[in-house]
Design a protein around this motif. Structure first.
Motif, PDB file in Angstrom:
ATOM      1  N   LEU A  67       0.870  -1.177   0.000  1.00  0.00           N
ATOM      2  CA  LEU A  67       0.000   0.000   0.000  1.00  0.00           C
ATOM      3  C   LEU A  67       0.900   1.219   0.000  1.00  0.00           C
ATOM      4  O   LEU A  67       1.611   1.486   0.974  1.00  0.00           O
ATOM      5  CB  LEU A  67      -0.914  -0.003   1.227  1.00  0.00           C
ATOM      6  CG  LEU A  67      -1.708   1.286   1.488  1.00  0.00           C
ATOM      7  CD1 LEU A  67      -2.652   1.592   0.330  1.00  0.00           C
ATOM      8  CD2 LEU A  67      -2.496   1.179   2.801  1.00  0.00           C
ATOM      9  N   ILE A  68       0.881   1.962  -1.089  1.00  0.00           N
ATOM     10  CA  ILE A  68       1.728   3.146  -1.229  1.00  0.00           C
ATOM     11  C   ILE A  68       0.824   4.374  -1.231  1.00  0.00           C
ATOM     12  O   ILE A  68       0.038   4.579  -2.160  1.00  0.00           O
ATOM     13  CB  ILE A  68       2.560   3.089  -2.516  1.00  0.00           C
ATOM     14  CG1 ILE A  68       3.374   1.790  -2.564  1.00  0.00           C
ATOM     15  CG2 ILE A  68       3.484   4.303  -2.616  1.00  0.00           C
ATOM     16  CD1 ILE A  68       4.135   1.580  -3.876  1.00  0.00           C
ATOM     17  N   ILE A  69       0.926   5.172  -0.164  1.00  0.00           N
ATOM     18  CA  ILE A  69       0.069   6.345  -0.020  1.00  0.00           C
ATOM     19  C   ILE A  69       0.900   7.609  -0.178  1.00  0.00           C
ATOM     20  O   ILE A  69       2.119   7.603  -0.025  1.00  0.00           O
ATOM     21  CB  ILE A  69      -0.662   6.348   1.338  1.00  0.00           C
ATOM     22  CG1 ILE A  69       0.345   6.321   2.495  1.00  0.00           C
ATOM     23  CG2 ILE A  69      -1.619   5.171   1.425  1.00  0.00           C
ATOM     24  CD1 ILE A  69      -0.300   6.423   3.858  1.00  0.00           C
ATOM     25  N   SER A  70       0.225   8.715  -0.454  1.00  0.00           N
ATOM     26  CA  SER A  70       0.940   9.954  -0.756  1.00  0.00           C
ATOM     27  C   SER A  70       1.190  10.833   0.465  1.00  0.00           C
ATOM     28  O   SER A  70       2.014  11.743   0.406  1.00  0.00           O
ATOM     29  CB  SER A  70       0.170  10.754  -1.819  1.00  0.00           C
ATOM     30  OG  SER A  70      -1.158  10.987  -1.404  1.00  0.00           O
ATOM     31  N   ASP A  71       0.500  10.576   1.588  1.00  0.00           N
ATOM     32  CA  ASP A  71       0.715  11.429   2.769  1.00  0.00           C
ATOM     33  C   ASP A  71       0.269  10.693   4.021  1.00  0.00           C
ATOM     34  O   ASP A  71      -0.911  10.673   4.353  1.00  0.00           O
ATOM     35  CB  ASP A  71      -0.049  12.743   2.623  1.00  0.00           C
ATOM     36  CG  ASP A  71       0.170  13.691   3.798  1.00  0.00           C
ATOM     37  OD1 ASP A  71       1.029  13.383   4.660  1.00  0.00           O
ATOM     38  OD2 ASP A  71      -0.513  14.730   3.865  1.00  0.00           O
ATOM     39  N   ILE A  72       1.216  10.122   4.744  1.00  0.00           N
ATOM     40  CA  ILE A  72       0.880   9.337   5.922  1.00  0.00           C
ATOM     41  C   ILE A  72       0.342  10.205   7.053  1.00  0.00           C
ATOM     42  O   ILE A  72      -0.312   9.718   7.976  1.00  0.00           O
ATOM     43  CB  ILE A  72       2.119   8.541   6.402  1.00  0.00           C
ATOM     44  CG1 ILE A  72       1.697   7.365   7.289  1.00  0.00           C
ATOM     45  CG2 ILE A  72       3.128   9.451   7.107  1.00  0.00           C
ATOM     46  CD1 ILE A  72       2.824   6.399   7.576  1.00  0.00           C
ATOM     47  N   LEU A 112       2.211  -4.173   3.407  1.00  0.00           N
ATOM     48  CA  LEU A 112       3.401  -3.342   3.561  1.00  0.00           C
ATOM     49  C   LEU A 112       2.995  -1.903   3.283  1.00  0.00           C
ATOM     50  O   LEU A 112       2.572  -1.579   2.172  1.00  0.00           O
ATOM     51  CB  LEU A 112       4.484  -3.792   2.581  1.00  0.00           C
ATOM     52  CG  LEU A 112       5.746  -2.924   2.490  1.00  0.00           C
ATOM     53  CD1 LEU A 112       6.514  -2.976   3.796  1.00  0.00           C
ATOM     54  CD2 LEU A 112       6.621  -3.372   1.321  1.00  0.00           C
ATOM     55  N   LEU A 113       3.112  -1.017   4.288  1.00  0.00           N
ATOM     56  CA  LEU A 113       2.703   0.378   4.148  1.00  0.00           C
ATOM     57  C   LEU A 113       3.899   1.250   3.786  1.00  0.00           C
ATOM     58  O   LEU A 113       4.921   1.238   4.475  1.00  0.00           O
ATOM     59  CB  LEU A 113       2.073   0.878   5.453  1.00  0.00           C
ATOM     60  CG  LEU A 113       1.664   2.358   5.495  1.00  0.00           C
ATOM     61  CD1 LEU A 113       0.601   2.657   4.437  1.00  0.00           C
ATOM     62  CD2 LEU A 113       1.161   2.731   6.880  1.00  0.00           C
ATOM     63  N   CYS A 114       3.760   2.013   2.711  1.00  0.00           N
ATOM     64  CA  CYS A 114       4.823   2.902   2.238  1.00  0.00           C
ATOM     65  C   CYS A 114       4.258   4.311   2.077  1.00  0.00           C
ATOM     66  O   CYS A 114       3.139   4.479   1.584  1.00  0.00           O
ATOM     67  CB  CYS A 114       5.378   2.432   0.898  1.00  0.00           C
ATOM     68  SG  CYS A 114       5.861   0.694   0.834  1.00  0.00           S
TER      69      CYS A 114
END
Length: 340
Positions: free
Chosen positions: A65-70, A94-96
């Motif tokens: 899971l690739i997000i733009s703003d954690i 997997l969080l990115c």
């Protein structure tokens, strides 16, 4: 003697093939049987060899899971929806965090490809994202929050409809000159929200003016700077529609620094409901988007692709892409209600 897959099968009273399917994340196994297999594997301390399994099957039990703003609470809720569905199906996540940085995102995409993850859920950067390497590796991708391209499955909300609803509400409350603070021009969500704002003004008989719209980073500082610029203009707005929760914080800071009273001197509607929104003074009116549902639905779509890829060696990215568009809802609180 080390525990083997046969030991797990015997303890769970299933076949070795069933154990293999469960541990490889195949979703077609009966859920009750899958739980029995996992319980047996845990009791026996059997973990298998995930690296060997990935090399053998060209697929792991890991989703990226690739997000733009954690730091954005919206993505916290999205991630929860992703994890809940993934865990039920036997996958880990997997969080990115790309942080709207195209180089960081590119590195994470490359890591996902080299790690042979089963699939990728991606919130694309504002300027767009390149997933061609994943497509060549036959790793399914689902875009969330922002559209990517016509060949990729996507799940996002109707941003235009939400912005239109927010602006119509401000006009109905007696605010005469609403302004719009939205994200960077290259972000399709930002432009969709600006479009909905313009449509509401047009439908009300008011000619929409771009002098009432400001584009800025989806950050606190961007929201504050855009608010200041609009308030300092020759004909400042008497209300604001602000396109995300972080920018709303900046808008509130700037409004309060000038001694203006929200709900009296100026109206305010934000995009995204957050845990703190009901507790500011006055409570914040928001356009709520179903963030959890976005994550959950995107994960279900991704797992459908993953399961098809496990039984079909053809390139799944050539299939017709699907788009799920979810609805927003207006939650009215005190910040938008005009009090004299």
């Amino acid at each position: 003697m080390p525990t083997t897959i046969k030991d797990v099968a015997a303890r769970a009273d299933v076949s070795v093939a069933t154990v293999s399917r469960v541990l490889n994340g195949v979703a077609s196994v009966d859920p009750a049987m899958a739980r029995r297999v996992r319980a047996a594997a845990k009791a026996l301390g059997y973990e298998g060899n995930p690296v060997a399994r990935s090399l053998r099957t060209q697929k792991s039990d890991l989703l990226a899971l690739i997000i733009s703003d954690i730091g954005n609470p919206f993505f916290t809720a999205v991630a929860r929806g992703v994890e809940d569905v993934a865990q039920t199906a036997g996958y880990s996540v997997l969080l990115c965090n790309s942080d709207e940085d195209s180089q960081k995102e590119s590195r994470y995409l490359d890591i996902a490809r080299r790690s042979m993850v089963a699939g990728v859920l991606l919130s694309p950067n504002a300027g767009g994202s390149d997933v061609t390497a994943l497509q060549r590796a036959n790793i399914p991708v689902v875009a969330i929050d922002r559209a990517l391209d016509e060949s990729i499955d996507s799940v996002f909300v109707d941003s235009s409809e939400g912005a239109r609803s927010a602006t119509e509400h401000l006009l109905e409350q007696g605010w005469r000159r609403p302004g719009c603070i939205t994200g960077p021009r290259e972000a399709d969500t930002a432009e969709r929200r600006a479009r909905g704002f313009r449509e509401a003004l047009t439908q009300s008989g008011t000619h929409p003016s771009d002098s009432l719209i400001r584009y800025a980073d989806y950050r606190v500082a961007g929201g504050r700077a855009a608010t200041a610029e609009l308030l300092d203009s020759p004909t400042p707005p008497d209300a604001f529609f602000v396109a995300n929760s972080e920018m709303v914080i900046g808008a509130i800071e700037e409004i309060r620094s000038r001694g203006m009273r929200i709900g009296h001197d100026i109206g305010l509607v934000g995009f995204d409901d957050t845990p703190w929104a009901p507790f500011v003074d006055p409570p914040l009116t928001v356009i709520d988007q179903p963030a959890y549902d976005i994550g959950a639905e995107a994960t279900r779509m991704l797992l459908q692709r993953v399961n098809r890829a496990s039984t079909d060696s053809s390139n799944q990215t050539s299939d017709l892409a699907r788009t799920v568009l979810l609805r927003t809802s207006l939650i009215v609180r005190g910040s938008s209600l005009r009090r004299l």
